[in-house]
Motif scaffolding. Structure first.
Motif, PDB file in Angstrom:
ATOM      1  N   SER A 174       2.166   0.878   3.180  1.00 50.49           N
ATOM      2  CA  SER A 174       1.683  -0.014   4.215  1.00 50.49           C
ATOM      3  C   SER A 174       1.407  -1.382   3.618  1.00 50.49           C
ATOM      4  O   SER A 174       1.405  -1.559   2.407  1.00 50.49           O
ATOM      5  CB  SER A 174       0.434   0.534   4.906  1.00 50.49           C
TER       6      SER A 174
ATOM      7  N   HIS B  87      -8.329  -4.720  -0.978  1.00 48.50           N
ATOM      8  CA  HIS B  87      -8.060  -3.519  -1.763  1.00 48.50           C
ATOM      9  C   HIS B  87      -9.090  -3.276  -2.858  1.00 48.50           C
ATOM     10  O   HIS B  87      -9.690  -4.205  -3.385  1.00 48.50           O
ATOM     11  CB  HIS B  87      -6.664  -3.604  -2.386  1.00 48.50           C
TER      12      HIS B  87
ATOM     13  N   TYR C  42      -0.554  -5.507   4.667  1.00 52.16           N
ATOM     14  CA  TYR C  42      -1.360  -6.217   5.627  1.00 52.16           C
ATOM     15  C   TYR C  42      -1.314  -7.698   5.312  1.00 52.16           C
ATOM     16  O   TYR C  42      -0.997  -8.116   4.212  1.00 52.16           O
ATOM     17  CB  TYR C  42      -2.797  -5.695   5.634  1.00 52.16           C
TER      18      TYR C  42
ATOM     19  N   ASP D 251       0.864  -1.173   0.000  1.00 53.85           N
ATOM     20  CA  ASP D 251       0.000   0.000   0.000  1.00 53.85           C
ATOM     21  C   ASP D 251       0.902   1.224   0.000  1.00 53.85           C
ATOM     22  O   ASP D 251       1.932   1.247   0.627  1.00 53.85           O
ATOM     23  CB  ASP D 251      -0.833   0.086   1.277  1.00 53.85           C
TER      24      ASP D 251
HETATM   25 ZN   LIG Z   1      -3.925  -1.739   2.287  1.00 56.20          ZN
END
Ligand SMILES: [Zn+2]
Length: 238
Positions: free
Chosen positions: A28, A195, A30, A15
């Motif tokens: 970022s 996303h 995850y 990200d």
């Molecule tokens: Zn993300």
């Protein structure tokens, strides 16, 4: 009209948040893991008890000032709605508008009480010295070795999110609005969203901070996720 898809599948990519004023990039990532620590690719959500608040502990709050703390809380707690012009967001003709939420508590409230599974809808945010509560936000002054600014890890069992860990790196160098944006994005992951393929969307891997709000499409995706929708994508009309 552009098609906006929220992709629920685990997407192991980066990200980025692009701050247009100073070209600062906030990256970022995850991950969704099961109890053994294996990475899973499935549809996961909270199966929360109705009307029960969820505890959110925030660690290392001494690293941020009051304005940053307020912006962190706003990204989660705000019930405000913002009406934006579709044309400027390339989502419709001049004069048409869409309503956005500026906090997840407001967004969750939008989907109502009739979903198959219950999302957390009341967030009890408190400062703590230990990682307590179902959601933990760890503020770090140091950098992640790979340059991430935000990272979210959800621990799941049987497609149910049991605990969420959000880490924000280099937090003392973030403006209040940057912190607000990255917390808002990471909390989309906390609630189970992956996303979006829409470059203008909050949940797109590259976030432009001009309109960092929760879209109607994000709310639709959340509703689908909490209805146990087995489709991998939600296609929005705008
Ligand atoms: Zn993300």
């Amino acid at each position: 009209m552009p098609i906006n898809e929220i992709v629920f599948d685990y997407v192991p990519d980066f990200d980025k948040i692009v701050e247009s004023e100073n070209d600062m990039e906030l990256k970022s990532s995850y991950v969704v893991e099961n109890l053994r620590g294996d990475v899973v690719q499935t549809h996961v959500n909270w199966k929360w008890a109705k009307d029960s608040p969820i505890n959110v502990s925030v660690l290392n709050t001494h690293l941020i000032n009051d304005e940053q703390m307020d912006s962190l809380k706003d990204a989660i707690l705000s019930m405000d709605e913002i009406t934006l012009d579709d044309f400027s967001l390339h989502k419709g003709p001049k004069g048409s508008t869409s309503v956005y939420n500026s906090g997840w508590q407001g967004a969750v409230t939008q989907i109502g009480d009739n979903t198959l599974y219950v999302p957390p809808s009341t967030f009890n945010i408190f400062e703590s010295d230990i990682a307590e509560g179902s959601i933990v936000i760890l503020l770090e002054s140091g950098s992640h070795p790979d340059g991430y600014t935000g990272y979210t890890k959800n621990t799941v069992d049987n497609n149910e999110i049991l605990k969420s860990y959000v880490t924000i790196y280099d937090v003392d160098s973030l403006s209040a609005s940057q912190l607000n944006t990255i917390i808002m994005h990471e909390f989309g992951h906390v609630l189970g969203l992956a996303h979006s393929t829409d470059p203008e969307d909050l949940m797109y891997p590259v976030i432009k901070t001009d309109y960092p709000y929760i879209s109607e499409c994000n709310v639709d995706a959340l509703e689908a996720l909490y209805n146990g929708n087995t489709r991998t994508t939600v296609v929005c009309e705008k």
